[in-house]
Design an enzyme around this catalytic site. Structure first.
Site, short mmCIF file in Angstrom:
data_model
loop_
_atom_site.label_atom_id
_atom_site.label_comp_id
_atom_site.label_asym_id
_atom_site.label_seq_id
_atom_site.Cartn_x
_atom_site.Cartn_y
_atom_site.Cartn_z
N ARG A 96 0.85 -1.19 -0.11
CA ARG A 96 -0.10 -0.08 0.05
C ARG A 96 0.83 1.25 0.05
O ARG A 96 2.07 1.35 0.14
CB ARG A 96 -0.77 0.12 1.25
CG ARG A 96 0.00 -0.11 2.69
CD ARG A 96 -0.88 0.31 3.61
NE ARG A 96 -0.12 0.18 5.15
CZ ARG A 96 0.83 1.06 5.55
NH1 ARG A 96 0.97 2.11 4.79
NH2 ARG A 96 1.22 0.96 6.83
N GLY A 97 0.24 2.40 -0.45
CA GLY A 97 0.88 3.71 -0.04
C GLY A 97 1.14 4.07 1.63
O GLY A 97 0.44 3.41 2.11
N THR A 101 3.16 2.26 10.34
CA THR A 101 2.36 2.60 11.31
C THR A 101 1.85 1.55 12.20
O THR A 101 2.43 0.20 11.96
CB THR A 101 0.83 3.09 10.59
OG1 THR A 101 -0.07 3.48 11.73
CG2 THR A 101 -0.18 2.14 9.97
N PHE A 102 1.04 1.60 13.08
CA PHE A 102 0.75 0.51 14.04
C PHE A 102 -0.72 -0.12 13.74
O PHE A 102 -1.84 0.68 13.53
CB PHE A 102 0.95 0.98 15.40
CG PHE A 102 0.34 0.16 16.72
CD1 PHE A 102 1.01 -1.03 16.97
CD2 PHE A 102 -0.85 0.33 17.06
CE1 PHE A 102 0.63 -1.91 17.85
CE2 PHE A 102 -1.29 -0.66 17.94
CZ PHE A 102 -0.41 -1.76 18.51
N ALA A 165 -6.00 6.37 9.92
CA ALA A 165 -5.01 6.43 8.82
C ALA A 165 -5.60 5.66 7.53
O ALA A 165 -6.25 4.96 7.77
CB ALA A 165 -3.64 5.70 9.26
N GLY A 167 -4.12 4.35 3.74
CA GLY A 167 -3.15 3.76 2.88
C GLY A 167 -4.06 2.72 1.98
O GLY A 167 -4.59 1.70 2.46
N ALA A 180 -7.50 2.52 9.04
CA ALA A 180 -7.28 2.00 10.52
C ALA A 180 -7.98 2.93 11.02
O ALA A 180 -7.25 3.93 11.39
CB ALA A 180 -5.89 1.78 10.50
N CYS A 196 3.31 7.32 10.17
CA CYS A 196 2.94 7.80 8.65
C CYS A 196 3.96 8.49 8.28
O CYS A 196 3.67 9.30 7.04
CB CYS A 196 1.37 8.35 8.43
SG CYS A 196 0.03 7.15 8.99
#
Length: 243
Positions: A96-97, A101-102, A165, A167, A180, A196
């Site tokens: 993904r772009g 991140t978590f 977020a 993506g 997310a 990010c």
């Protein structure tokens, strides 16, 4: 009231992040097969007639264990990766772009698998639609100040803190990955990365913003309502992702 074309809903519950990715890939393969080499753009039904399963899907889950995932902009270095693993998290590369991140318990993951050619929807407009979906959800919950910002601040924000977020990946007009949304996520996991890739920005959750414990199950129905409105579709539940 029935809306537009059906979209298959797969709610996996609490599962490992890698399992959600596997289900997503099966849905991507099904969407490509349903379109077929001779399919034409347009909002028509899936190949196989009105009784066939919908060609498009959305996979929803809650990560059962903590994981750090990064997109196409690079993995953490060896020392950083070792430090993250030492904290008890898995590390996963995602197609993904976006940066690292978590993902973990208390977070709603949504992976829409949509045909942007059939929908006549440019990729940037699709990302904006995901943002609008979460903003609409937030307003349903009483967070009227939630907002989307222009790139590079993709996602949904409360002030200078990211609430959701986003993506995505798109190949041959079929989308994967998605968003997310932090519901009751333990935000301390974000302290060990630059989420990010955005320096100087914070991370927040619905629970923090509303001052009460907000679980994934609490937001599921308003999320589904918002999804149907933004993407003009009817969600059709499916219990077996291998159907």
């Amino acid at each position: 009231m029935r809306r537009g074309p059906a979209v298959r809903l797969l709610f996996l519950g609490a599962v490992p992040y890698a399992e959600a990715l596997r289900v997503q890939e099966r849905c991507v393969a099904a969407a490509r097969a349903a379109r077929g080499p001779g399919a034409l753009p347009g909002p028509g039904p899936a190949r196989g007639g009105p009784e066939a399963l919908p060609a498009e899907s959305v996979v929803l889950s809650e990560p059962s264990r903590p994981v750090y995932a990064w997109g196409l902009r690079g993995a953490p270095g060896a020392a950083a990766a070792a430090a993250l693993r030492a904290r008890g998290a898995a590390l996963v590369a995602a197609r993904r772009g976006g940066h690292i991140t978590f993902h973990g318990p208390g977070q709603l993951l949504a992976f829409p698998v949509l045909d942007l050619r059939r929908r006549r929807l440019p990729l940037r407009a699709y990302v904006a639609a995901l943002e609008a979906l979460v903003v609409r959800l937030c307003r349903r919950l009483g967070l009227g100040s939630a907002r989307a910002l222009p790139p590079p601040f993709t996602g949904v924000w409360m002030g200078d803190s990211k609430l959701c977020a986003i993506g995505v990946h798109c190949r041959n007009h079929i989308t994967s990955h998605g968003l997310a949304l932090n519901c009751c996520t333990d935000l301390s996991w974000f302290e060990h990365i630059v989420p990010c890739g955005l320096e100087g920005k914070g991370v927040t959750s619905l629970s923090h913003q509303l001052g009460q414990h907000v679980t994934v199950s609490h937001v599921l129905q308003p999320f589904l309502d918002s999804f149907q409105e933004v993407f003009d579709c009817t969600l059709v539940s499916s219990e077996d992702p291998r159907d």
